[in-house]
Design a protein around this motif. Structure first.
Motif, PDB file in Angstrom:
ATOM      1  N   LYS A 248      -8.795  11.917   3.720  1.00 52.86           N
ATOM      2  CA  LYS A 248      -9.080  10.615   3.117  1.00 52.86           C
ATOM      3  C   LYS A 248     -10.476  10.131   3.496  1.00 52.86           C
ATOM      4  O   LYS A 248     -11.034   9.255   2.837  1.00 52.86           O
ATOM      5  CB  LYS A 248      -8.050   9.574   3.584  1.00 52.86           C
ATOM      6  CG  LYS A 248      -6.646   9.806   3.062  1.00 52.86           C
ATOM      7  CD  LYS A 248      -5.722   8.721   3.612  1.00 52.86           C
ATOM      8  CE  LYS A 248      -4.291   8.905   3.137  1.00 52.86           C
ATOM      9  NZ  LYS A 248      -3.389   7.876   3.705  1.00 52.86           N
TER      10      LYS A 248
ATOM     11  N   THR B   6       0.828  -1.203   0.000  1.00 52.48           N
ATOM     12  CA  THR B   6       0.000   0.000   0.000  1.00 52.48           C
ATOM     13  C   THR B   6       0.856   1.244   0.000  1.00 52.48           C
ATOM     14  O   THR B   6       0.587   2.207  -0.726  1.00 52.48           O
ATOM     15  CB  THR B   6      -0.924  -0.002   1.230  1.00 52.48           C
ATOM     16  OG1 THR B   6      -1.766  -1.145   1.159  1.00 52.48           O
ATOM     17  CG2 THR B   6      -1.779   1.253   1.271  1.00 52.48           C
ATOM     18  N   ARG B   7       1.930   1.228   0.806  1.00 47.52           N
ATOM     19  CA  ARG B   7       2.796   2.400   0.884  1.00 47.52           C
ATOM     20  C   ARG B   7       3.507   2.639  -0.445  1.00 47.52           C
ATOM     21  O   ARG B   7       3.635   3.780  -0.881  1.00 47.52           O
ATOM     22  CB  ARG B   7       3.808   2.215   2.007  1.00 47.52           C
ATOM     23  CG  ARG B   7       4.650   3.460   2.254  1.00 47.52           C
ATOM     24  CD  ARG B   7       5.402   3.354   3.557  1.00 47.52           C
ATOM     25  NE  ARG B   7       6.177   4.547   3.807  1.00 47.52           N
ATOM     26  CZ  ARG B   7       6.888   4.749   4.905  1.00 47.52           C
ATOM     27  NH1 ARG B   7       6.895   3.841   5.859  1.00 47.52           N
ATOM     28  NH2 ARG B   7       7.579   5.860   5.061  1.00 47.52           N
TER      29      ARG B   7
ATOM     30  N   GLU C  19       0.971   4.191  -2.735  1.00 48.51           N
ATOM     31  CA  GLU C  19       0.710   5.589  -2.389  1.00 48.51           C
ATOM     32  C   GLU C  19       1.866   6.481  -2.796  1.00 48.51           C
ATOM     33  O   GLU C  19       1.660   7.602  -3.287  1.00 48.51           O
ATOM     34  CB  GLU C  19       0.450   5.696  -0.889  1.00 48.51           C
ATOM     35  CG  GLU C  19      -0.897   5.092  -0.463  1.00 48.51           C
ATOM     36  CD  GLU C  19      -1.107   5.157   1.032  1.00 48.51           C
ATOM     37  OE1 GLU C  19      -0.126   5.434   1.773  1.00 48.51           O
ATOM     38  OE2 GLU C  19      -2.250   4.912   1.480  1.00 48.51           O
TER      39      GLU C  19
ATOM     40  N   PRO D 289      -4.705  12.786  -2.658  1.00 51.11           N
ATOM     41  CA  PRO D 289      -3.560  12.685  -1.738  1.00 51.11           C
ATOM     42  C   PRO D 289      -2.596  13.853  -1.968  1.00 51.11           C
ATOM     43  O   PRO D 289      -2.421  14.314  -3.098  1.00 51.11           O
ATOM     44  CB  PRO D 289      -2.922  11.349  -2.126  1.00 51.11           C
ATOM     45  CG  PRO D 289      -4.010  10.572  -2.801  1.00 51.11           C
ATOM     46  CD  PRO D 289      -4.864  11.583  -3.498  1.00 51.11           C
TER      47      PRO D 289
END
Length: 462
Positions: free
Chosen positions: A443, A10-11, A14, A239
């Motif tokens: 978010k 996930t990181r 992102e 983001p």
């Protein structure tokens, strides 16, 4: 081969998205349309989208009536929205109890921006769109800006372009998706789905649409009444791509857990109740043949208009609009603390919030509605913001609020830099948050109000 843990994957995802957004933010001229070409295109679209908006008495509203029982102003279909009465009791602000009309729109709309990559640079599909309450006709809007009544075609009009991009997004293509509030002082529990969805080469720009980079949009934000409210809030939900907002950025004054606990505490401790009242006979408010106004002449009024348009889903209609009595002010105070930029946010209560409290700008008000009050009863830091020198101001632009429900509603949005010598600091309702903490809260829906989201979009450009 050992697969990375879910959190690691996930990181990585992102970080890759942040890199792609950063490239788009650094591209200030665009690959599909230069900024100069944009202004030529937009001038042409503004002419094509010219609307005829005339104020009318309530008895000429067509499909709208005052209820014989309550006096509420509502559409005969039972859809769209209604204007009702509300009594508010609150321990936030100088006035502990009041009555007011409020717009009740119990449905969720979509504010969506489609993005597509051209030659390695993400571009946003933006729309030239007129609303009857806009001060200047067409403004730059999201790809889709539609209420549920609009996209289910209650009005019998034409379908909303690109709607399926957001109602049926492809897996893995949603970059942002949150149910966010709108003006809690004027709307009762209204929320819209704010979305950003990546699309492929099959999506092209129609006649009223254009592809712009984040860098171009950042520059256009500084033009008065150009980028509309719905575009600003959707952009803010992206983001934050800047290094100072990343997970590796230095910590702020408060940890994320402390910020969440503070906000939860303010919601638990705030004492605010609302009670529906009939619009007829609402204390302090008077209805004439063409307006509902407060006896003081302050705050706002409810009026009616008839609209003619060649470029909307239906060519003509009539509707009520809320007209504020004065321009708004929304200001953020920012400060470097330990080398990290922080923003002073306020835990605000507004009668229309689903939760009792959301985080708003340092200052948010219509100054004319507070001019009669003694200094101690005016909003905190209002006098400080109004007297700030030009050298401190990082952003200062007048921008429109929602033109579909409000008549000529606009606010001065300003970001002011402060330092340790200024009389600015935390109190029970105020906290310093980092850019990364603001991005984390965005978010999820219901944490930052609509005015704060506009200022976050602006903050990413300074």
């Amino acid at each position: 081969m050992t697969q990375p843990a879910t959190s690691d994957r996930t990181r990585v995802s992102e970080n890759r998205l942040a890199d792609r957004l950063a490239v788009s933010a650094q591209c200030t001229e665009g690959l599909r349309m230069s900024t100069r070409a944009f202004f030529d295109w937009f001038a042409d679209r503004r002419l094509a989208h010219a609307q005829t908006v005339r104020r009318i008495p309530f008895d000429r509203l067509g499909q709208w009536d005052f209820s014989p029982d309550s006096g509420d102003l509502r559409h005969r279909s039972g859809r769209f929205f209604s204007v009702q009465g509300l009594r508010v009791r609150s321990d936030f602000g100088a006035v502990p109890e009041w009555e007011q009309p409020i717009i009740n729109q119990p449905e969720h709309g979509i504010l969506g921006i489609a993005v597509r990559e051209f030659d390695g640079v993400l571009h946003c599909l933006m729309q030239a769109k007129s609303e009857p309450g806009n001060v200047n006709g067409a403004q730059l809007s999201p790809t889709v800006q539609a209420t549920h009544s609009n996209f289910t075609r209650v009005h019998g009009g034409s379908p909303v372009p690109y709607l399926d991009v957001f109602r049926r997004p492809e897996p893995g293509r949603v970059l942002a998706d949150a149910l966010q509030s709108e003006q809690g002082a004027w709307f009762l529990h209204k929320r819209n789905r704010n979305m950003v969805v990546e699309v492929g080469p099959g999506v092209e720009a129609g006649e009223d649409f254009c592809w712009l980079t984040l860098g171009q949009l950042g520059r256009l934000l500084s033009y008065p009444n150009l980028v509309n409210m719905d575009a600003r809030t959707a952009l803010a939900c992206l983001p934050d791509w800047r290094p100072e907002a990343s997970a590796d950025a230095p910590e702020g004054v408060h940890t994320d857990r402390e910020v969440r606990s503070w906000l939860t505490g303010r919601r638990a401790e705030r004492r605010q109740t609302t009670e529906r009242l009939p619009l007829r006979g609402l204390p302090g408010w008077h209805r004439s043949g063409d307006a509902i106004t407060h006896e003081s002449g302050r705050h706002f009024s409810i009026m009616a208009v008839t609209v003619g348009s060649r470029r909307r889903e239906v060519p003509a209609w009539s509707q009520p609009l809320l007209r504020p009595h004065g321009d708004g002010l929304a200001a953020l105070l920012v400060k470097r603390i330990g080398g990290v930029r922080h923003t002073l946010v306020c835990a605000r209560s507004e009668p229309g919030f689903v939760d009792s409290v959301e985080l708003g700008p340092t200052v948010q008000c219509i100054p004319a509605s507070h001019a009669h009050l003694p200094p101690g009863d005016r909003p905190p830091y209002l006098d400080f913001v109004q007297s700030a020198g030009v050298g401190r101001i990082l952003f200062d632009t007048v921008l429109s609020e929602e033109g579909g429900r409000f008549h000529h509603a606009q606010s001065r949005y300003v970001i002011i830099e402060v330092d340790d010598t200024d009389p600015v600091g935390e109190s029970p309702d105020f906290r310093w948050l980092t850019d990364g903490q603001l991005a984390e809260l965005l978010k999820y829906g219901g944490h930052l109000n609509i005015q704060a989201r506009t200022l976050v979009a602006a903050l990413r450009t300074v």
